[in-house]
Scaffold this motif. Structure first.
Motif, PDB file in Angstrom:
ATOM      1  N   ALA A  12       0.875  -1.641  -0.026  1.00 36.04           N
ATOM      2  CA  ALA A  12       0.213   0.275  -0.134  1.00 36.04           C
ATOM      3  C   ALA A  12       1.076   1.486   0.271  1.00 36.04           C
ATOM      4  CB  ALA A  12      -1.014  -0.003   0.795  1.00 36.04           C
ATOM      5  N   ARG A  13       2.070   0.620   1.014  1.00 33.47           N
ATOM      6  CA  ARG A  13       2.802   2.307   0.920  1.00 33.47           C
ATOM      7  C   ARG A  13       3.328   2.581  -0.788  1.00 33.47           C
ATOM      8  NH1 ARG A  13       7.835   2.418   0.576  1.00 33.47           N
ATOM      9  NH2 ARG A  13       8.507   0.626   1.144  1.00 33.47           N
ATOM     10  N   ALA A  14       4.106   1.771  -1.445  1.00 35.71           N
ATOM     11  CA  ALA A  14       4.653   1.537  -3.223  1.00 35.71           C
ATOM     12  C   ALA A  14       3.509   2.082  -3.889  1.00 35.71           C
ATOM     13  CB  ALA A  14       4.952   0.954  -3.537  1.00 35.71           C
ATOM     14  N   ALA A  15       1.948   1.906  -3.499  1.00 33.75           N
ATOM     15  CA  ALA A  15       0.943   1.741  -4.580  1.00 33.75           C
ATOM     16  C   ALA A  15       0.957   3.196  -4.683  1.00 33.75           C
ATOM     17  CB  ALA A  15      -0.087   1.434  -4.221  1.00 33.75           C
ATOM     18  N   THR A  16       0.761   3.894  -2.862  1.00 31.77           N
ATOM     19  CA  THR A  16      -0.140   5.622  -2.811  1.00 31.77           C
ATOM     20  C   THR A  16       1.780   6.308  -3.045  1.00 31.77           C
ATOM     21  OG1 THR A  16      -0.936   4.243  -0.597  1.00 31.77           O
ATOM     22  CG2 THR A  16      -0.153   7.292  -0.315  1.00 31.77           C
ATOM     23  N   GLN A  17       2.577   6.216  -2.656  1.00 32.50           N
ATOM     24  CA  GLN A  17       3.514   6.770  -3.609  1.00 32.50           C
ATOM     25  C   GLN A  17       3.203   7.322  -4.785  1.00 32.50           C
ATOM     26  OE1 GLN A  17       7.202   4.847  -2.453  1.00 32.50           O
ATOM     27  NE2 GLN A  17       6.911   6.072  -0.417  1.00 32.50           N
ATOM     28  N   SER A  18       2.877   5.933  -5.417  1.00 29.83           N
ATOM     29  CA  SER A  18       3.335   6.028  -7.014  1.00 29.83           C
ATOM     30  C   SER A  18       1.992   6.870  -7.590  1.00 29.83           C
ATOM     31  CB  SER A  18       3.030   4.832  -7.732  1.00 29.83           C
ATOM     32  OG  SER A  18       2.530   4.078  -9.064  1.00 29.83           O
ATOM     33  N   LEU A  19       1.211   6.367  -6.822  1.00 23.71           N
ATOM     34  CA  LEU A  19      -0.403   7.700  -7.347  1.00 23.71           C
ATOM     35  C   LEU A  19       0.391   8.941  -7.302  1.00 23.71           C
ATOM     36  CD1 LEU A  19      -3.301   8.105  -7.665  1.00 23.71           C
ATOM     37  CD2 LEU A  19      -3.265   7.049  -5.438  1.00 23.71           C
ATOM     38  N   LEU A  20       0.559   9.169  -6.316  1.00 21.86           N
ATOM     39  CA  LEU A  20       0.437  10.953  -5.695  1.00 21.86           C
ATOM     40  C   LEU A  20       1.661  11.480  -5.946  1.00 21.86           C
ATOM     41  CD1 LEU A  20      -1.029  10.335  -2.061  1.00 21.86           C
ATOM     42  CD2 LEU A  20      -1.862  11.070  -4.307  1.00 21.86           C
ATOM     43  N   LEU A  21       2.999  10.801  -6.338  1.00 25.74           N
ATOM     44  CA  LEU A  21       4.089  11.290  -6.902  1.00 25.74           C
ATOM     45  C   LEU A  21       4.283  10.798  -8.106  1.00 25.74           C
ATOM     46  CD1 LEU A  21       6.236  11.237  -3.284  1.00 25.74           C
ATOM     47  CD2 LEU A  21       4.773  12.748  -3.993  1.00 25.74           C
ATOM     48  N   PRO A  22       4.899  12.228  -8.415  1.00 25.06           N
ATOM     49  CA  PRO A  22       5.209  13.372  -8.845  1.00 25.06           C
ATOM     50  C   PRO A  22       3.697  14.318  -8.260  1.00 25.06           C
ATOM     51  CG  PRO A  22       5.702  12.972 -10.752  1.00 25.06           C
ATOM     52  CD  PRO A  22       5.636  11.634  -9.778  1.00 25.06           C
ATOM     53  N   PHE A  23       4.254  15.238  -7.948  1.00 28.61           N
ATOM     54  CA  PHE A  23       3.496  15.816  -7.464  1.00 28.61           C
ATOM     55  C   PHE A  23       2.055  16.491  -8.646  1.00 28.61           C
ATOM     56  CE2 PHE A  23       0.656  19.698  -5.639  1.00 28.61           C
ATOM     57  CZ  PHE A  23      -0.391  19.560  -4.847  1.00 28.61           C
ATOM     58  N   ASP A  24       0.851  16.636  -8.196  1.00 31.07           N
ATOM     59  CA  ASP A  24       0.333  16.919  -9.922  1.00 31.07           C
ATOM     60  C   ASP A  24      -1.303  17.456  -8.731  1.00 31.07           C
ATOM     61  OD1 ASP A  24      -0.997  17.197 -12.272  1.00 31.07           O
ATOM     62  OD2 ASP A  24      -1.924  15.355 -13.338  1.00 31.07           O
ATOM     63  N   PRO A  25      -1.079  18.734  -9.048  1.00 32.06           N
ATOM     64  CA  PRO A  25      -1.909  19.582  -8.076  1.00 32.06           C
ATOM     65  C   PRO A  25      -4.001  19.311  -8.640  1.00 32.06           C
ATOM     66  CG  PRO A  25      -0.733  21.245  -9.419  1.00 32.06           C
ATOM     67  CD  PRO A  25      -0.212  19.783  -9.605  1.00 32.06           C
ATOM     68  N   ARG A  26      -3.507  18.776 -10.256  1.00 34.74           N
ATOM     69  CA  ARG A  26      -5.407  18.771 -10.615  1.00 34.74           C
ATOM     70  C   ARG A  26      -5.433  16.763  -9.968  1.00 34.74           C
ATOM     71  NH1 ARG A  26      -5.978  19.069 -16.453  1.00 34.74           N
ATOM     72  NH2 ARG A  26      -7.832  18.985 -15.903  1.00 34.74           N
ATOM     73  N   THR A  27      -4.920  16.332  -9.799  1.00 36.58           N
ATOM     74  CA  THR A  27      -5.090  14.736  -9.109  1.00 36.58           C
ATOM     75  C   THR A  27      -5.383  15.089  -8.352  1.00 36.58           C
ATOM     76  OG1 THR A  27      -3.532  13.564 -10.493  1.00 36.58           O
ATOM     77  CG2 THR A  27      -3.852  12.838  -8.680  1.00 36.58           C
ATOM     78  N   TRP A  28      -4.064  15.790  -6.894  1.00 35.29           N
ATOM     79  CA  TRP A  28      -4.872  16.078  -5.429  1.00 35.29           C
ATOM     80  C   TRP A  28      -5.752  16.596  -5.094  1.00 35.29           C
ATOM     81  CZ3 TRP A  28      -1.300  15.698  -1.039  1.00 35.29           C
ATOM     82  CH2 TRP A  28      -0.231  14.740  -1.647  1.00 35.29           C
TER      83      TRP A  28
END
Length: 358
Positions: A12-28
């Motif tokens: 879950a930690r690796a997948a969360t990093q893959s989803l949120l990084l690099p930072f994309d304001p629209r995605t967040w």
């Protein structure tokens, strides 16, 4: 016994990093909107905004003359019927807002799973796709909630409307009922948590309803009951830990966000306070700054909770994939292919189908 509930933590930690990084304001920002409805996965969240109505005789009437009122004079009296109507109206509005939020939250549960298991984060298309699934989940939650509420409502209604005297005997009879109600509330909370974590993915995989999803998941729960018990224990521990960390983080965010508003508010107040005629204007401006601060704080708080919500969602999905590969919406760690890396360039193949990026 394997340790899938522990091994899924790193997945879950690796997948969360893959989803949120690099930072994309629209995605967040899109994920923050989803989290506004579904919460972080540690508890239910509810944010409602009341709306007023205007009309004749909708508020309490005052039986005194404001021009002749003095602190030593008569105390104003309220029209009981008007006050009752106002209270009932406000409760009806709050109930309607609560039900609307709960319905949207049910739909966004599926939107959230769709987003964390797809190359792109979108809102409109998944919302339309899973509207029926969300409706079924909302009905399921509503029935369970009504069942638990009735355990409390029936004794209270018997006392209020049945003319039962609140003596020692009545109180002793109510205590066991309340204890059963509290136990039932705990069981329902556990059922809803397992529904969110495992039945929702099963409904997506099997394209079925809530009860059929439960029938699909129950054999795995029986066969791997120790694994699921360990998962529940870890989730409770993570809920406590993440709740404490979020409280500290939100407090720090509140202080940081408050700095520019405090400075601007001080400037506004200093500019208007020397002038008695402009005091009302300064008060209004300061009040507007306070309201804007609350909005900015809420938005910043949602951004802070996005990683926590994504992590908990991935944790349940990777655990489910480990204990029942037929219900996997994410790739198992020992599978030949891992989930696609998330980045600004990911999801280019979906650009034509969702040109707006929503």
């Amino acid at each position: 016994m394997s340790w899938n509930a522990v091994d899924a933590l790193s997945d879950a930690r690796a997948a969360t990093q893959s989803l949120l990084l690099p930072f994309d304001p629209r995605t967040w920002a899109k994920l923050a909107l989803v989290v506004f409805f579904v919460g972080t996965g540690t508890n239910a969240s509810l944010t409602t905004n009341g709306s007023g109505t205007s009309g004749a005789n909708v508020g309490p009437t005052l039986d005194f003359d404001p021009g002749t009122f003095s602190p030593g004079g008569a105390v104003p009296t309220f029209d009981t019927a008007s006050l009752f109507t106002l209270v009932v109206g406000l409760l009806a509005v709050l109930l309607a807002l609560f039900l609307l939020h709960s319905f949207l939250a049910s739909v966004f549960e599926f939107v959230f799973v769709d987003n964390v298991t797809s190359p792109r984060v979108r809102l409109r298309t998944p919302f339309r796709t899973h509207l029926g699934d969300g409706t079924r989940l909302f009905a399921f939650k509503l029935i369970l909630g009504a069942a638990v509420l009735s355990l409390f409502a029936v004794p209270v209604a018997a006392i209020v409307f049945g003319g039962i005297a609140l003596g020692p005997g009545a109180l002793l009879a109510v205590v066991p009922v309340l204890l059963v109600g509290v136990l039932a509330a705990f069981v329902v909370a556990l059922v809803l948590g397992l529904t969110r974590d495992f039945v929702v993915p099963a409904m997506l995989v099997e394209d079925c309803g809530v009860l059929a999803g439960w029938r699909r998941v129950l054999p795995s729960m029986r066969a791997e009951w120790k694994e699921f018990a360990l998962y529940v224990v870890i989730r409770i521990a993570l809920n406590v830990l993440s709740g404490a960390l979020l409280a500290v983080a939100l407090a720090l965010v509140g202080l940081v966000v408050a700095v520019p508003f405090v400075l601007l508010g001080a400037v506004v107040w200093a500019a208007f306070s020397p002038f008695a005629a402009a005091l009302t204007t300064g008060t209004v401006l300061v009040g507007a700054l306070v309201a804007l601060y609350v909005v900015c704080l809420a938005a910043a708080g949602l951004f802070v909770t996005v990683p926590v919500a994504a992590y908990f969602r991935y944790y349940s999905l990777y655990f489910l994939a480990r204990v029942d590969s037929d219900l996997a919406l994410v790739a198992r760690p020992d599978a030949p292919e891992r989930p696609a890396e998330r980045g600004p360039e990911s999801g280019a193949a979906d650009a034509d189908s969702d040109a707006a990026g929503v």
